[in-house]
Design a protein around this motif. Structure first.
Motif, PDB file in Angstrom:
ATOM      1  N   PRO A 277      -1.913  -4.528   4.056  1.00 13.53           N
ATOM      2  CA  PRO A 277      -1.086  -4.236   2.868  1.00 13.53           C
ATOM      3  C   PRO A 277      -1.920  -4.071   1.589  1.00 13.53           C
ATOM      4  O   PRO A 277      -1.622  -3.212   0.758  1.00 13.53           O
ATOM      5  N   ARG A 278      -2.981  -4.848   1.466  1.00 10.54           N
ATOM      6  CA  ARG A 278      -3.848  -4.714   0.278  1.00 10.54           C
ATOM      7  C   ARG A 278      -4.599  -3.393   0.298  1.00 10.54           C
ATOM      8  O   ARG A 278      -4.692  -2.700  -0.716  1.00 10.54           O
ATOM      9  N   ALA A 279      -5.144  -3.023   1.438  1.00 10.33           N
ATOM     10  CA  ALA A 279      -5.936  -1.804   1.535  1.00 10.33           C
ATOM     11  C   ALA A 279      -5.090  -0.564   1.266  1.00 10.33           C
ATOM     12  O   ALA A 279      -5.554   0.388   0.637  1.00 10.33           O
ATOM     13  N   PHE A 280      -3.861  -0.573   1.747  1.00  7.26           N
ATOM     14  CA  PHE A 280      -2.997   0.586   1.567  1.00  7.26           C
ATOM     15  C   PHE A 280      -2.108   0.474   0.328  1.00  7.26           C
ATOM     16  O   PHE A 280      -1.330   1.373   0.042  1.00  7.26           O
ATOM     17  N   ARG A 281      -2.205  -0.657  -0.358  1.00  5.07           N
ATOM     18  CA  ARG A 281      -1.407  -0.915  -1.563  1.00  5.07           C
ATOM     19  C   ARG A 281       0.084  -0.767  -1.285  1.00  5.07           C
ATOM     20  O   ARG A 281       0.823  -0.122  -2.021  1.00  5.07           O
ATOM     21  N   LEU A 282       0.503  -1.388  -0.186  1.00 10.09           N
ATOM     22  CA  LEU A 282       1.902  -1.368   0.223  1.00 10.09           C
ATOM     23  C   LEU A 282       2.393  -2.798   0.377  1.00 10.09           C
ATOM     24  O   LEU A 282       1.642  -3.678   0.779  1.00 10.09           O
ATOM     25  N   ALA A 283       3.659  -3.009   0.090  1.00  7.66           N
ATOM     26  CA  ALA A 283       4.243  -4.347   0.238  1.00  7.66           C
ATOM     27  C   ALA A 283       4.768  -4.525   1.655  1.00  7.66           C
ATOM     28  O   ALA A 283       5.169  -3.567   2.306  1.00  7.66           O
ATOM     29  N   GLY A 284       4.755  -5.751   2.102  1.00  9.41           N
ATOM     30  CA  GLY A 284       5.343  -6.075   3.389  1.00  9.41           C
ATOM     31  C   GLY A 284       4.418  -5.859   4.565  1.00  9.41           C
ATOM     32  O   GLY A 284       3.347  -5.288   4.438  1.00  9.41           O
ATOM     33  N   PRO A 285       4.863  -6.301   5.738  1.00  8.09           N
ATOM     34  CA  PRO A 285       4.051  -6.147   6.950  1.00  8.09           C
ATOM     35  C   PRO A 285       4.026  -4.693   7.413  1.00  8.09           C
ATOM     36  O   PRO A 285       4.978  -3.944   7.204  1.00  8.09           O
ATOM     37  N   LEU A 286       2.924  -4.318   8.031  1.00  7.45           N
ATOM     38  CA  LEU A 286       2.759  -2.976   8.576  1.00  7.45           C
ATOM     39  C   LEU A 286       2.584  -3.072  10.085  1.00  7.45           C
ATOM     40  O   LEU A 286       1.930  -3.989  10.580  1.00  7.45           O
ATOM     41  N   ASP A 287       3.155  -2.141  10.801  1.00 10.89           N
ATOM     42  CA  ASP A 287       3.084  -2.122  12.263  1.00 10.89           C
ATOM     43  C   ASP A 287       1.724  -1.591  12.713  1.00 10.89           C
ATOM     44  O   ASP A 287       1.323  -0.497  12.323  1.00 10.89           O
ATOM     45  N   VAL A 288       1.007  -2.363  13.522  1.00 13.16           N
ATOM     46  CA  VAL A 288      -0.321  -1.954  13.990  1.00 13.16           C
ATOM     47  C   VAL A 288      -0.332  -1.627  15.481  1.00 13.16           C
ATOM     48  O   VAL A 288      -1.398  -1.456  16.065  1.00 13.16           O
ATOM     49  N   SER A 289       0.832  -1.485  16.096  1.00 17.20           N
ATOM     50  CA  SER A 289       0.882  -1.273  17.550  1.00 17.20           C
ATOM     51  C   SER A 289       0.198   0.038  17.971  1.00 17.20           C
ATOM     52  O   SER A 289      -0.508   0.068  18.974  1.00 17.20           O
ATOM     53  N   ALA A 290       0.388   1.121  17.221  1.00 19.66           N
ATOM     54  CA  ALA A 290      -0.261   2.394  17.571  1.00 19.66           C
ATOM     55  C   ALA A 290      -1.783   2.267  17.456  1.00 19.66           C
ATOM     56  O   ALA A 290      -2.518   2.787  18.299  1.00 19.66           O
ATOM     57  N   LEU A 291      -2.241   1.566  16.430  1.00 22.59           N
ATOM     58  CA  LEU A 291      -3.673   1.351  16.250  1.00 22.59           C
ATOM     59  C   LEU A 291      -4.238   0.488  17.371  1.00 22.59           C
ATOM     60  O   LEU A 291      -5.284   0.791  17.940  1.00 22.59           O
ATOM     61  N   ARG A 292      -3.531  -0.568  17.733  1.00 23.62           N
ATOM     62  CA  ARG A 292      -3.985  -1.453  18.812  1.00 23.62           C
ATOM     63  C   ARG A 292      -4.091  -0.679  20.136  1.00 23.62           C
ATOM     64  O   ARG A 292      -5.067  -0.812  20.858  1.00 23.62           O
ATOM     65  N   GLU A 293      -3.097   0.160  20.433  1.00 21.49           N
ATOM     66  CA  GLU A 293      -3.133   0.964  21.659  1.00 21.49           C
ATOM     67  C   GLU A 293      -4.326   1.913  21.655  1.00 21.49           C
ATOM     68  O   GLU A 293      -4.992   2.086  22.673  1.00 21.49           O
ATOM     69  N   HIS A 294      -4.611   2.522  20.506  1.00 24.97           N
ATOM     70  CA  HIS A 294      -5.748   3.436  20.386  1.00 24.97           C
ATOM     71  C   HIS A 294      -7.061   2.698  20.651  1.00 24.97           C
ATOM     72  O   HIS A 294      -7.913   3.187  21.390  1.00 24.97           O
ATOM     73  N   LEU A 295      -7.216   1.514  20.058  1.00 25.51           N
ATOM     74  CA  LEU A 295      -8.452   0.742  20.236  1.00 25.51           C
ATOM     75  C   LEU A 295      -8.592   0.244  21.678  1.00 25.51           C
ATOM     76  O   LEU A 295      -9.690   0.235  22.223  1.00 25.51           O
ATOM     77  N   GLU A 296      -7.485  -0.164  22.293  1.00 25.33           N
ATOM     78  CA  GLU A 296      -7.544  -0.599  23.691  1.00 25.33           C
ATOM     79  C   GLU A 296      -7.954   0.556  24.598  1.00 25.33           C
ATOM     80  O   GLU A 296      -8.721   0.369  25.550  1.00 25.33           O
ATOM     81  N   ALA A 297      -7.479   1.762  24.294  1.00 23.12           N
ATOM     82  CA  ALA A 297      -7.857   2.934  25.085  1.00 23.12           C
ATOM     83  C   ALA A 297      -9.346   3.235  24.899  1.00 23.12           C
ATOM     84  O   ALA A 297     -10.031   3.592  25.863  1.00 23.12           O
ATOM     85  N   LEU A 298      -9.858   3.090  23.682  1.00 20.91           N
ATOM     86  CA  LEU A 298     -11.283   3.308  23.434  1.00 20.91           C
ATOM     87  C   LEU A 298     -12.138   2.326  24.221  1.00 20.91           C
ATOM     88  O   LEU A 298     -13.148   2.708  24.808  1.00 20.91           O
ATOM     89  N   VAL A 299     -11.738   1.067  24.225  1.00 22.52           N
ATOM     90  CA  VAL A 299     -12.492   0.046  24.957  1.00 22.52           C
ATOM     91  C   VAL A 299     -12.444   0.343  26.457  1.00 22.52           C
ATOM     92  O   VAL A 299     -13.451   0.231  27.154  1.00 22.52           O
TER      93      VAL A 299
END
Length: 90
Positions: free
Chosen positions: A54-76
């Protein structure tokens, strides 16, 4: 963002926030404010623990990281990303 280790831009994965979700932008062409993260699940977990998204993107509230997690798991799984806890700092 996660481990805060400085490295070359080419070694980092660019991320963007799209409608409350954090998605990878490997080609760096998506519009909007971007943030960079090592393509590493450990780095993602540190960023989540520190509530850095939220700080990096300057947005309030929680952000969903499921798509990012899936991408990183596929890379590994392909061997293209760093594994969690493999002793590599960069």
């Amino acid at each position: 963002m996660g481990c805060r280790v400085r490295t070359a831009k080419s070694d980092l994965l660019r991320l963007v926030a799209v409608e409350g979700s954090i998605v990878p932008d490997p080609h760096g062409r998506r519009p909007g404010r971007g943030a960079s993260l090592h393509p590493d699940l450990g780095c993602l977990e540190l960023a989540e623990r520190r509530r850095a998204f939220p700080r990096a993107f300057r947005l309030a509230g929680p952000l969903d990281v499921s798509a990012l997690r899936e991408h990183l798991e596929a890379l590994v799984a392909e061997g293209g990303g760093r594994e969690v806890g493999n002793g590599s700092d960069v």
